[in-house]
Design a protein around this motif. Structure first.
Motif, PDB file in Angstrom:
ATOM      1  N   VAL A 169       0.753  -1.261  -0.074  1.00 31.30           N
ATOM      2  CA  VAL A 169       0.055   0.060  -0.160  1.00 31.30           C
ATOM      3  C   VAL A 169       0.722   1.142  -0.071  1.00 31.30           C
ATOM      4  O   VAL A 169       0.562   2.075  -0.590  1.00 31.30           O
ATOM      5  N   TYR A 170       1.760   1.060   1.002  1.00 33.22           N
ATOM      6  CA  TYR A 170       2.850   2.506   0.879  1.00 33.22           C
ATOM      7  C   TYR A 170       3.605   2.740  -0.383  1.00 33.22           C
ATOM      8  O   TYR A 170       3.613   3.887  -0.819  1.00 33.22           O
ATOM      9  N   MET A 171       4.304   1.829  -0.994  1.00 32.05           N
ATOM     10  CA  MET A 171       4.953   1.959  -2.121  1.00 32.05           C
ATOM     11  C   MET A 171       3.864   2.249  -3.433  1.00 32.05           C
ATOM     12  O   MET A 171       4.379   3.155  -4.384  1.00 32.05           O
ATOM     13  N   LEU A 172       2.531   1.618  -3.725  1.00 41.53           N
ATOM     14  CA  LEU A 172       1.851   1.773  -4.675  1.00 41.53           C
ATOM     15  C   LEU A 172       1.181   3.379  -4.452  1.00 41.53           C
ATOM     16  O   LEU A 172       1.010   3.918  -5.554  1.00 41.53           O
ATOM     17  N   SER A 173       0.934   3.967  -3.117  1.00 46.23           N
ATOM     18  CA  SER A 173       0.654   5.034  -3.073  1.00 46.23           C
ATOM     19  C   SER A 173       1.673   5.908  -3.564  1.00 46.23           C
ATOM     20  O   SER A 173       1.205   7.226  -4.152  1.00 46.23           O
ATOM     21  N   ALA A 174       2.862   5.826  -3.120  1.00 46.18           N
ATOM     22  CA  ALA A 174       3.949   6.577  -3.421  1.00 46.18           C
ATOM     23  C   ALA A 174       3.976   6.776  -4.991  1.00 46.18           C
ATOM     24  O   ALA A 174       4.408   8.014  -5.644  1.00 46.18           O
ATOM     25  N   THR A 249      -6.276  -0.559  -0.825  1.00 48.45           N
ATOM     26  CA  THR A 249      -6.638  -0.881   0.495  1.00 48.45           C
ATOM     27  C   THR A 249      -7.932  -1.361   0.407  1.00 48.45           C
ATOM     28  O   THR A 249      -8.365  -2.453   1.020  1.00 48.45           O
ATOM     29  N   GLY A 250      -8.785  -0.894  -0.300  1.00 50.99           N
ATOM     30  CA  GLY A 250     -10.262  -1.173  -0.643  1.00 50.99           C
ATOM     31  C   GLY A 250     -10.173  -2.384  -1.155  1.00 50.99           C
ATOM     32  O   GLY A 250     -11.027  -3.721  -0.664  1.00 50.99           O
ATOM     33  N   LEU A 251      -9.276  -2.668  -2.149  1.00 52.12           N
ATOM     34  CA  LEU A 251      -9.552  -4.185  -2.966  1.00 52.12           C
ATOM     35  C   LEU A 251      -8.836  -5.244  -1.809  1.00 52.12           C
ATOM     36  O   LEU A 251      -9.310  -6.358  -1.939  1.00 52.12           O
ATOM     37  N   PHE A 252      -7.828  -4.814  -0.919  1.00 52.33           N
ATOM     38  CA  PHE A 252      -7.250  -5.767  -0.043  1.00 52.33           C
ATOM     39  C   PHE A 252      -8.348  -6.077   1.041  1.00 52.33           C
ATOM     40  O   PHE A 252      -8.495  -7.377   1.385  1.00 52.33           O
ATOM     41  N   ALA A 253      -8.981  -5.107   1.461  1.00 54.36           N
ATOM     42  CA  ALA A 253      -9.963  -5.333   2.710  1.00 54.36           C
ATOM     43  C   ALA A 253     -11.143  -6.035   2.325  1.00 54.36           C
ATOM     44  O   ALA A 253     -11.820  -6.787   3.184  1.00 54.36           O
ATOM     45  N   TYR A 254     -11.605  -5.961   1.110  1.00 53.93           N
ATOM     46  CA  TYR A 254     -12.780  -6.493   0.614  1.00 53.93           C
ATOM     47  C   TYR A 254     -12.679  -7.751  -0.243  1.00 53.93           C
ATOM     48  O   TYR A 254     -13.534  -8.089  -0.822  1.00 53.93           O
ATOM     49  N   ALA A 255     -11.545  -8.093  -0.009  1.00 52.63           N
ATOM     50  CA  ALA A 255     -11.034  -9.405  -1.078  1.00 52.63           C
ATOM     51  C   ALA A 255     -12.049 -10.567  -0.515  1.00 52.63           C
ATOM     52  O   ALA A 255     -12.220 -10.776   0.680  1.00 52.63           O
ATOM     53  N   ASN A 259      -9.806 -17.665  -1.876  1.00 51.01           N
ATOM     54  CA  ASN A 259      -8.569 -17.115  -2.570  1.00 51.01           C
ATOM     55  C   ASN A 259      -8.476 -15.795  -2.516  1.00 51.01           C
ATOM     56  O   ASN A 259      -7.835 -14.909  -3.391  1.00 51.01           O
ATOM     57  N   ARG A 260      -8.056 -15.457  -1.347  1.00 48.52           N
ATOM     58  CA  ARG A 260      -8.133 -13.940  -1.002  1.00 48.52           C
ATOM     59  C   ARG A 260      -6.585 -13.635  -1.449  1.00 48.52           C
ATOM     60  O   ARG A 260      -6.333 -12.733  -1.777  1.00 48.52           O
ATOM     61  N   LYS A 261      -5.644 -14.375  -0.929  1.00 53.90           N
ATOM     62  CA  LYS A 261      -4.067 -13.987  -1.278  1.00 53.90           C
ATOM     63  C   LYS A 261      -3.992 -13.772  -2.775  1.00 53.90           C
ATOM     64  O   LYS A 261      -3.451 -12.993  -3.272  1.00 53.90           O
ATOM     65  N   ALA A 262      -4.549 -14.791  -3.681  1.00 52.95           N
ATOM     66  CA  ALA A 262      -4.449 -14.483  -5.155  1.00 52.95           C
ATOM     67  C   ALA A 262      -5.047 -13.450  -5.464  1.00 52.95           C
ATOM     68  O   ALA A 262      -4.524 -12.569  -6.285  1.00 52.95           O
ATOM     69  N   PHE A 263      -6.494 -13.051  -4.869  1.00 53.21           N
ATOM     70  CA  PHE A 263      -6.966 -11.538  -5.416  1.00 53.21           C
ATOM     71  C   PHE A 263      -6.064 -10.687  -4.899  1.00 53.21           C
ATOM     72  O   PHE A 263      -6.008  -9.555  -5.800  1.00 53.21           O
ATOM     73  N   GLN A 264      -5.657 -10.452  -3.650  1.00 48.40           N
ATOM     74  CA  GLN A 264      -4.836  -9.301  -3.316  1.00 48.40           C
ATOM     75  C   GLN A 264      -3.626  -9.283  -4.140  1.00 48.40           C
ATOM     76  O   GLN A 264      -3.130  -8.128  -4.401  1.00 48.40           O
ATOM     77  N   LEU A 265      -2.851 -10.370  -4.377  1.00 45.25           N
ATOM     78  CA  LEU A 265      -1.646 -10.170  -5.392  1.00 45.25           C
ATOM     79  C   LEU A 265      -2.001  -9.796  -6.786  1.00 45.25           C
ATOM     80  O   LEU A 265      -1.411  -8.946  -7.159  1.00 45.25           O
ATOM     81  N   THR A 267      -4.644  -7.872  -7.434  1.00 45.19           N
ATOM     82  CA  THR A 267      -5.043  -6.328  -7.146  1.00 45.19           C
ATOM     83  C   THR A 267      -3.601  -5.495  -7.114  1.00 45.19           C
ATOM     84  O   THR A 267      -3.503  -4.484  -7.950  1.00 45.19           O
ATOM     85  N   ALA A 268      -2.554  -5.829  -6.695  1.00 47.98           N
ATOM     86  CA  ALA A 268      -1.362  -5.331  -6.297  1.00 47.98           C
ATOM     87  C   ALA A 268      -0.734  -5.362  -7.893  1.00 47.98           C
ATOM     88  O   ALA A 268      -0.269  -4.238  -8.380  1.00 47.98           O
ATOM     89  N   VAL A 269      -0.502  -6.290  -8.485  1.00 41.66           N
ATOM     90  CA  VAL A 269       0.382  -6.324  -9.709  1.00 41.66           C
ATOM     91  C   VAL A 269      -0.693  -5.529 -10.694  1.00 41.66           C
ATOM     92  O   VAL A 269       0.093  -4.946 -11.729  1.00 41.66           O
ATOM     93  N   THR A 270      -1.949  -5.507 -10.791  1.00 37.65           N
ATOM     94  CA  THR A 270      -2.739  -4.619 -11.725  1.00 37.65           C
ATOM     95  C   THR A 270      -2.693  -3.291 -11.822  1.00 37.65           C
ATOM     96  O   THR A 270      -2.450  -2.587 -12.394  1.00 37.65           O
ATOM     97  N   VAL A 271      -2.836  -2.845 -10.518  1.00 33.68           N
ATOM     98  CA  VAL A 271      -2.482  -1.372  -9.942  1.00 33.68           C
ATOM     99  C   VAL A 271      -1.042  -1.012 -10.647  1.00 33.68           C
ATOM    100  O   VAL A 271      -0.991   0.228 -11.161  1.00 33.68           O
ATOM    101  N   LEU A 272      -0.170  -1.695 -10.130  1.00 31.05           N
ATOM    102  CA  LEU A 272       1.387  -1.602 -10.662  1.00 31.05           C
ATOM    103  C   LEU A 272       1.516  -1.324 -12.302  1.00 31.05           C
ATOM    104  O   LEU A 272       2.166  -0.519 -12.678  1.00 31.05           O
ATOM    105  N   VAL A 273       0.678  -2.313 -12.819  1.00 29.92           N
ATOM    106  CA  VAL A 273       0.779  -2.348 -14.352  1.00 29.92           C
ATOM    107  C   VAL A 273       0.287  -1.261 -14.751  1.00 29.92           C
ATOM    108  O   VAL A 273       0.403  -0.724 -16.160  1.00 29.92           O
TER     109      VAL A 273
END
Length: 293
Positions: A169-174, A249-255, A259-265, A267-273
């Motif tokens: 969350v910190y690094m993607l927000s930055a 954080t919304g996508l993390f918290a409401y995953a 398969n929560r871990k896969a969904f959160q991963l 999410t992070a990769v999609t936002v980064l891309v």
């Protein structure tokens, strides 16, 4: 249990000899022993003993028992956090970067500050390094405020999200703040994009867990107003970080629980891309507007 068997074991398990013979370890037949595993009752030598709540167990029974234990997790996944290591590392990196900036102000800012034209020319590292720099002396208030906010919010968020998710969350927000500066500004330095992302994360988590959100809303509202009315502040970096922090954080918290871990991963990769493609495919859209983040 330290009994000596005096009858044959009908199952034929090793470690249970027939008659009055001396029992031996089921894994080490050359070792005599009168200790049995509390679960399977096979004879075990000292090298095969594992302490249990009562007596001892063999390696195989310990491994089998561990499969049924539900390990503790942070509320949104990940390992529970006792010491917020990521928070302290981030504070240390920011302080170290500022020390280098104080020692070599011009060199550090010219090379590492967030600068839209530089990023467009291929200096992509500025998207990250600019988020660890701050307004040079005598503007000590800039780094002091950001580090105070990180100190105040970081440990609680890290314990709720888990260290890896908090760092994400910190690094993607930055990065989100830097991309907003790239599109709509020109130059900026500061961790405020990441800090505003933490403001957004606290709002989302408070709502998800049913906490009183009034304090968080006041905090966000006051800082947004200050961002817009005080000249020289990079509103692009602040609001870009805030939006990214809320989204991730919304996508993390409401995953979904399954398969929560896969969904959160994902999410992070999609936002980064998406952020990376934004920089790769779009040129800076605004005229130069310097500011501090």
């Amino acid at each position: 249990m330290t009994t000596q068997p005096d009858h044959p074991d009908p199952s034929g398990n090793p470690g249970h000899p027939a008659g009055g013979s001396v029992p031996t370890c089921y894994r080490h037949p050359d070792r005599e022993t009168y200790v049995r595993c509390q679960r399977c009752e096979r004879s075990i030598c000292p090298d095969c003993m594992r302490s249990a709540s009562v007596g001892h167990q063999c390696d195989e029974c310990v491994r089998e028992g561990n499969k049924t234990i539900r390990h503790a997790q942070a509320p949104f996944g990940g390992r529970p956090v006792t010491t917020p290591v990521v928070t302290w590392v981030l504070v240390g990196v920011n302080v170290a970067a500022y020390a280098a900036e104080v020692a070599m102000t011009a060199q550090v800012l010219n090379r590492f500050a967030m600068w839209a034209d530089g990023v467009a020319a291929g200096e992509w590292w500025r998207l990250f390094t600019g988020a660890f720099l701050h307004a040079p002396p005598p503007s000590y208030w800039h780094i002091l405020f950001n580090m105070w906010a990180l100190y105040a919010l970081g440990p609680q968020l890290e314990r709720l999200l888990g260290s890896l998710r908090f760092a994400t969350v910190y690094m993607l927000s930055a990065l989100g703040g830097s991309v907003a500066v790239y599109l709509f500004g020109n130059e900026a330095v500061g961790a405020s994009g990441a800090i505003y992302g933490l403001f957004g994360a606290m709002f989302v988590i408070s709502r998800r867990l049913g906490y009183d959100m009034r304090g968080v809303l006041w905090l966000i509202g006051i800082n947004v107003v200050l961002t817009l009315v005080i000249p020289g502040i990079s509103w692009q970096g602040h609001l870009g970080g805030l939006v990214t922090g809320v989204l991730v954080t919304g996508l993390f918290a409401y995953a979904p629980e399954k398969n929560r871990k896969a969904f959160q991963l994902g999410t992070a990769v999609t936002v980064l891309v998406v952020l990376a493609l934004t920089v790769m495919l779009l040129p800076p859209l605004a005229s130069p507007l310097a500011g501090v983040g």
